[in-house]
Design an enzyme around this catalytic site. Structure first.
Site, PDB file in Angstrom:
ATOM      1  N   ASP A   1       0.839  -1.197   0.000  1.00 54.49           N
ATOM      2  CA  ASP A   1       0.000   0.000   0.000  1.00 54.49           C
ATOM      3  C   ASP A   1       0.878   1.253   0.000  1.00 54.49           C
ATOM      4  O   ASP A   1       1.541   1.547   0.995  1.00 54.49           O
ATOM      5  CB  ASP A   1      -0.885  -0.041   1.254  1.00 54.49           C
ATOM      6  CG  ASP A   1      -2.047   0.936   1.199  1.00 54.49           C
ATOM      7  OD1 ASP A   1      -2.058   1.800   0.317  1.00 54.49           O
ATOM      8  OD2 ASP A   1      -2.944   0.824   2.053  1.00 54.49           O
ATOM      9  N   ASP A   2       0.910   1.970  -1.122  1.00 53.66           N
ATOM     10  CA  ASP A   2       1.687   3.220  -1.235  1.00 53.66           C
ATOM     11  C   ASP A   2       3.200   2.978  -1.249  1.00 53.66           C
ATOM     12  O   ASP A   2       3.958   3.708  -0.614  1.00 53.66           O
ATOM     13  CB  ASP A   2       1.358   4.188  -0.090  1.00 53.66           C
ATOM     14  CG  ASP A   2      -0.020   4.813  -0.195  1.00 53.66           C
ATOM     15  OD1 ASP A   2      -0.799   4.391  -1.063  1.00 53.66           O
ATOM     16  OD2 ASP A   2      -0.318   5.719   0.594  1.00 53.66           O
TER      17      ASP A   2
ATOM     18  N   CYS B   1      -5.883   4.386  -3.603  1.00 56.28           N
ATOM     19  CA  CYS B   1      -6.071   3.003  -3.184  1.00 56.28           C
ATOM     20  C   CYS B   1      -7.241   2.301  -3.871  1.00 56.28           C
ATOM     21  O   CYS B   1      -7.073   1.267  -4.515  1.00 56.28           O
ATOM     22  CB  CYS B   1      -6.236   2.933  -1.671  1.00 56.28           C
ATOM     23  SG  CYS B   1      -4.754   3.401  -0.743  1.00 56.28           S
TER      24      CYS B   1
ATOM     25  N   ASP C   1       0.024  -0.878  -4.961  1.00 57.20           N
ATOM     26  CA  ASP C   1      -1.133  -0.269  -5.627  1.00 57.20           C
ATOM     27  C   ASP C   1      -0.774   1.043  -6.316  1.00 57.20           C
ATOM     28  O   ASP C   1      -1.262   1.347  -7.406  1.00 57.20           O
ATOM     29  CB  ASP C   1      -2.297  -0.078  -4.643  1.00 57.20           C
ATOM     30  CG  ASP C   1      -1.950   0.778  -3.432  1.00 57.20           C
ATOM     31  OD1 ASP C   1      -0.757   1.112  -3.219  1.00 57.20           O
ATOM     32  OD2 ASP C   1      -2.879   1.123  -2.666  1.00 57.20           O
TER      33      ASP C   1
END
Length: 459
Positions: free
Chosen positions: A45-46, A85, A245
């Site tokens: 995530d990120d 996201c 993502d």
């Protein structure tokens, strides 16, 4: 039924038919279940490509991802089309770009008639599991078997009478970042290198060091997941993929269409298929993942997806895939976000960005006030830059560009990979500019982009 209420409910009855129409998409089986590989997608995530060791960052510590790259195939040009996201994940799971699947604003919902990865792979005899972060709705569109991350080993250790596709979705290294003294071997602010797209300042260094420590935590999870497969004798028949993502929640990254936002790490080890320590520059997008997984599972897609399989790239049979990749950003729906829609297209060398509301000020949770969350967030770096900009024109100009962008931007990524020099008015690049404008317009038309008319009227 909401996603939350279905998280721990396993869907027991996978459809096992071999040909079915799903929203205009047909799936045809080509091989028996016993010859089908398991698929394990580790989704962070990120986490940006620029923030990964095997992609050239010699500061950040990602030994497990680097090891995976040494054993498999590393993609240098895998792209999400939107750096948020929910839209990124919806694209990854549906094979459709945001304006076609409906989930183009963060924290929104996909169109109710859209099908996704579980629909397609269950048809091919797979169980399809999502462990950890969900962030896509509605559950009817994304009918995964939902489990907690901590239940991954329980599932892995079970009796696998059918192949599985398991997406392990961690929340690391998403903000906030915590500036505790790092453990031995952690990242120290005074010892790290700041990516060129950021402004090198003391507080920014502290924030990036804290972010790198969360990247390191995430990398440990990669190692733990790979060890689970080894422990339960599944490694040799499982395709293991590492991906993120979108890029980090920092200025000029997440919530933009710059390379730090859209170009994501993507590393694949497929025993017996991918070769060790290989690299591909083939341009691919998240929309290509669903059709690729379908072909991995022995199926063949005929129908109306935006993506196409890059199976030949995995097998080493081709060095190319797409001629162009696309980007879209909808700033509405973001905390404190202004109306600032953006579109982009890139070729192997050039990136064209269209800012559809350039007379407005680009705002988001970075520019508009301190985060209420504990720890560090990117807005604190922004306020540091504001103070420095009072006496530094270069910093002031860089900040002004973040919030007040021209109608069009053009970058030569071969010579300017961090997009520092807008060459939109370069007389020697007008052919490239014309070509990319035409390509972006055609894509927006194909996507039924509601802002195409606005662009046409203002051109």
């Amino acid at each position: 039924m909401s996603v939350c209420t279905t998280r721990r409910k396993f869907i027991k009855n996978a459809a096992l038919g071999c040909a079915v129409g799903l929203s205009g998409v047909s799936i045809h089986c080509k091989k028996s279940e016993k010859n089908k590989p398991n698929i394990f997608l580790f989704l962070s995530d990120d986490h940006g490509l620029f923030e990964t060791g095997c992609y050239g960052n010699d500061t950040v510590q990602t030994p497990h991802i680097d090891q995976l790259a040494s054993e498999g195939l590393r993609f240098t040009r895998m792209f999400t089309a939107e750096a948020m996201c929910s839209p990124a994940r919806a694209m990854l799971y549906t094979g459709l770009f945001p304006h076609r699947n409906g989930l183009h604003q963060n924290h929104s919902k996909a169109n109710a008639d859209i099908k996704s990865l579980p629909h397609y792979l269950k048809t091919l005899g797979y169980r399809v599991i999502l462990a950890g972060k969900i962030h896509v709705e509605p559950a009817s569109v994304f009918p995964f078997e939902y489990i907690e991350k901590e239940e991954t080993e329980e599932y892995i250790s079970g009796n696998h009478d059918q192949p599985f596709c398991l997406i392990y979705a961690t929340k690391n290294p998403h903000a906030p970042y915590f500036p505790e003294p790092p453990p031995e071997g952690g990242h120290h602010p005074e010892k790290i290198k700041i990516p060129p797209y950021l402004i090198n300042a003391p507080h920014t260094r502290e924030m990036v060091a804290a972010y790198y420590n969360k990247v390191k935590d995430m990398d440990k999870e990669v190692g733990q997941c790979r060890e689970l497969l080894r422990k339960h004798n599944l490694e040799d028949r499982t395709v293991f993929i590492y991906a993120s993502d979108n890029g980090p929640g920092l200025p000029f990254a997440k919530w933009t269409l710059y390379e730090a936002a859209l170009n994501v790490p993507f590393v694949v080890k497929w025993p017996g298929v991918t070769r060790k320590n290989t690299v591909t520059d083939a341009m691919c997008q998240f929309t290509d993942v669903v059709p690729t997984f379908i072909e991995m599972a022995g199926g063949k897609v005929t129908g109306n997806l935006d993506g196409s399989s890059f199976l030949k790239v995995l097998k080493g049979n081709t060095k190319t895939h797409r001629e162009y990749v696309y980007g879209t950003h909808t700033n509405e729906g973001i905390k404190q976000g202004s109306r600032y829609p953006i579109r982009s297209v890139r070729s192997s060398r050039y990136k064209y960005i269209l800012n559809l509301n350039p007379n407005h000020t680009f705002t988001n949770n970075i520019t508009e006030g301190h985060s209420p969350r504990p720890g560090l967030d990117a807005d604190e770096a922004w306020y540091e830059w504001m103070r420095l900009a009072e006496n530094d024109q270069e910093i002031a100009d860089r900040m002004n560009h973040y919030q007040h962008r021209p109608p069009e931007e053009l970058y030569d990524l071969e010579n300017d990979p961090y997009e520092q020099s807008n060459i939109i008015n370069d007389p020697e690049r007008q052919h490239e500019l014309k070509t990319l404008r035409k390509e972006l317009r055609a894509w927006m038309l194909q996507q039924k982009d509601p802002l195409l008319v606005e662009w046409t009227n203002n051109s």
